[in-house]
Design a protein around this motif. Structure first.
Motif, short mmCIF file in Angstrom:
data_model
loop_
_atom_site.label_atom_id
_atom_site.label_comp_id
_atom_site.label_asym_id
_atom_site.label_seq_id
_atom_site.Cartn_x
_atom_site.Cartn_y
_atom_site.Cartn_z
N VAL A 115 0.84 -1.21 0.00
CA VAL A 115 0.00 0.00 0.00
C VAL A 115 0.87 1.25 0.00
O VAL A 115 0.61 2.20 -0.75
CB VAL A 115 -0.99 -0.02 1.18
N ALA A 116 1.92 1.28 0.81
CA ALA A 116 2.83 2.43 0.85
C ALA A 116 3.50 2.64 -0.51
O ALA A 116 3.65 3.78 -0.96
CB ALA A 116 3.88 2.24 1.95
N SER A 117 3.87 1.56 -1.17
CA SER A 117 4.48 1.68 -2.49
C SER A 117 3.50 2.22 -3.52
O SER A 117 3.86 3.05 -4.36
CB SER A 117 4.99 0.31 -2.96
N ILE A 118 2.26 1.77 -3.46
CA ILE A 118 1.22 2.29 -4.36
C ILE A 118 1.03 3.78 -4.13
O ILE A 118 0.92 4.55 -5.09
CB ILE A 118 -0.11 1.52 -4.16
N GLU A 119 1.01 4.20 -2.88
CA GLU A 119 0.76 5.60 -2.54
C GLU A 119 1.86 6.54 -3.02
O GLU A 119 1.60 7.71 -3.29
CB GLU A 119 0.56 5.74 -1.03
N ARG A 120 3.09 6.07 -3.17
CA ARG A 120 4.18 6.96 -3.56
C ARG A 120 4.66 6.77 -5.00
O ARG A 120 5.57 7.45 -5.45
CB ARG A 120 5.34 6.83 -2.58
N SER A 121 4.01 5.88 -5.74
CA SER A 121 4.46 5.58 -7.10
C SER A 121 3.82 6.46 -8.15
O SER A 121 2.67 6.85 -8.04
CB SER A 121 4.15 4.11 -7.43
N SER A 146 -9.67 -11.41 -1.90
CA SER A 146 -8.95 -10.95 -0.70
C SER A 146 -7.85 -9.96 -1.04
O SER A 146 -7.66 -8.97 -0.33
CB SER A 146 -8.39 -12.14 0.07
N GLY A 147 -7.14 -10.17 -2.12
CA GLY A 147 -6.07 -9.26 -2.52
C GLY A 147 -6.57 -7.99 -3.15
O GLY A 147 -6.06 -6.89 -2.89
N VAL A 148 -7.60 -8.12 -3.98
CA VAL A 148 -8.15 -6.94 -4.65
C VAL A 148 -8.82 -6.02 -3.64
O VAL A 148 -8.67 -4.80 -3.71
CB VAL A 148 -9.12 -7.36 -5.78
N GLU A 149 -9.55 -6.58 -2.70
CA GLU A 149 -10.23 -5.76 -1.70
C GLU A 149 -9.26 -4.91 -0.90
O GLU A 149 -9.56 -3.78 -0.53
CB GLU A 149 -11.07 -6.63 -0.77
N ILE A 150 -8.07 -5.43 -0.66
CA ILE A 150 -7.04 -4.69 0.08
C ILE A 150 -6.45 -3.58 -0.78
O ILE A 150 -6.15 -2.50 -0.29
CB ILE A 150 -5.92 -5.65 0.55
N SER A 151 -6.29 -3.84 -2.07
CA SER A 151 -5.57 -2.90 -2.93
C SER A 151 -6.46 -1.97 -3.75
O SER A 151 -5.95 -1.02 -4.34
CB SER A 151 -4.65 -3.68 -3.86
N VAL A 152 -7.76 -2.20 -3.79
CA VAL A 152 -8.62 -1.42 -4.68
C VAL A 152 -8.65 0.07 -4.30
O VAL A 152 -8.56 0.93 -5.19
CB VAL A 152 -10.03 -2.02 -4.78
N GLN A 153 -8.73 0.40 -3.04
CA GLN A 153 -8.77 1.81 -2.64
C GLN A 153 -7.45 2.52 -2.95
O GLN A 153 -7.47 3.60 -3.56
CB GLN A 153 -9.13 1.96 -1.17
N PRO A 154 -6.30 1.97 -2.58
CA PRO A 154 -5.04 2.64 -2.94
C PRO A 154 -4.85 2.76 -4.46
O PRO A 154 -4.36 3.78 -4.94
CB PRO A 154 -3.95 1.76 -2.33
N ASP A 188 -15.22 -12.35 -9.54
CA ASP A 188 -15.61 -11.17 -8.76
C ASP A 188 -14.43 -10.24 -8.53
O ASP A 188 -14.58 -9.01 -8.51
CB ASP A 188 -16.20 -11.58 -7.40
N ALA A 189 -13.25 -10.81 -8.36
CA ALA A 189 -12.05 -9.99 -8.18
C ALA A 189 -11.73 -9.22 -9.47
O ALA A 189 -11.37 -8.04 -9.42
CB ALA A 189 -10.87 -10.87 -7.78
N LEU A 190 -11.89 -9.88 -10.61
CA LEU A 190 -11.68 -9.19 -11.89
C LEU A 190 -12.69 -8.06 -12.06
O LEU A 190 -12.35 -6.98 -12.52
CB LEU A 190 -11.81 -10.18 -13.05
N ALA A 191 -13.94 -8.31 -11.66
CA ALA A 191 -14.98 -7.28 -11.77
C ALA A 191 -14.62 -6.05 -10.94
O ALA A 191 -14.84 -4.92 -11.38
CB ALA A 191 -16.32 -7.86 -11.34
N LEU A 192 -14.05 -6.26 -9.75
CA LEU A 192 -13.63 -5.12 -8.92
C LEU A 192 -12.56 -4.30 -9.63
O LEU A 192 -12.59 -3.07 -9.61
CB LEU A 192 -13.11 -5.60 -7.57
N LEU A 193 -11.61 -4.98 -10.27
CA LEU A 193 -10.56 -4.27 -11.00
C LEU A 193 -11.13 -3.52 -12.19
O LEU A 193 -10.73 -2.39 -12.47
CB LEU A 193 -9.47 -5.24 -11.45
N ILE A 194 -12.05 -4.14 -12.89
CA ILE A 194 -12.64 -3.51 -14.07
C ILE A 194 -13.35 -2.22 -13.67
O ILE A 194 -13.31 -1.23 -14.40
CB ILE A 194 -13.62 -4.48 -14.77
#
Length: 101
Positions: A10-16, A29-37, A62-68
């Motif tokens: 998350v920190a890397s996403i925030e500064r990239s 589980s992975g997408v839900e953690i990273s979707v907001q950042p 469902d994870a792909l749908a979140l990314l889309i």
């Protein structure tokens, strides 16, 4: 241990200024953690690209749908036949913030 890894990602996403994620599969589980950042990164103009596959059919629709939902730009890239009965398929997302006019 997992919490520390999540915090680092998350920190890397925030500064990239550009983000390239390559993963064998995508799960809720992975997408839900990273979707907001990732959404915040797109809103500040960060280029985001995610390339994933369907290895052993683990990728969750469902994870792909979140990314889309993150962005309207979606690119599918299907790999080549790698063996007589084996097709390597990759689904690539090009999630780039569209310039507002």
């Amino acid at each position: 241990m997992t919490d520390h890894i999540i915090q680092e990602i998350v920190a890397s996403i925030e500064r990239s200024s550009s983000i390239y994620i390559l993963t064998s599969f995508v799960m809720n589980s992975g997408v839900e953690i990273s979707v907001q950042p990732l959404q915040q990164a797109l809103e500040r103009g960060t280029e985001v690209k995610v390339c994933t596959g369907d290895y052993l059919y683990i990728t969750q629709p469902d994870a792909l749908a979140l990314l889309i939902k993150l962005h309207k730009t979606l690119k599918f890239d299907y790999g080549k036949v790698t063996a007589a009965h084996s097709i390597q398929r990759r689904i690539c997302f090009n999630l780039m913030k569209r310039e507002e006019r």
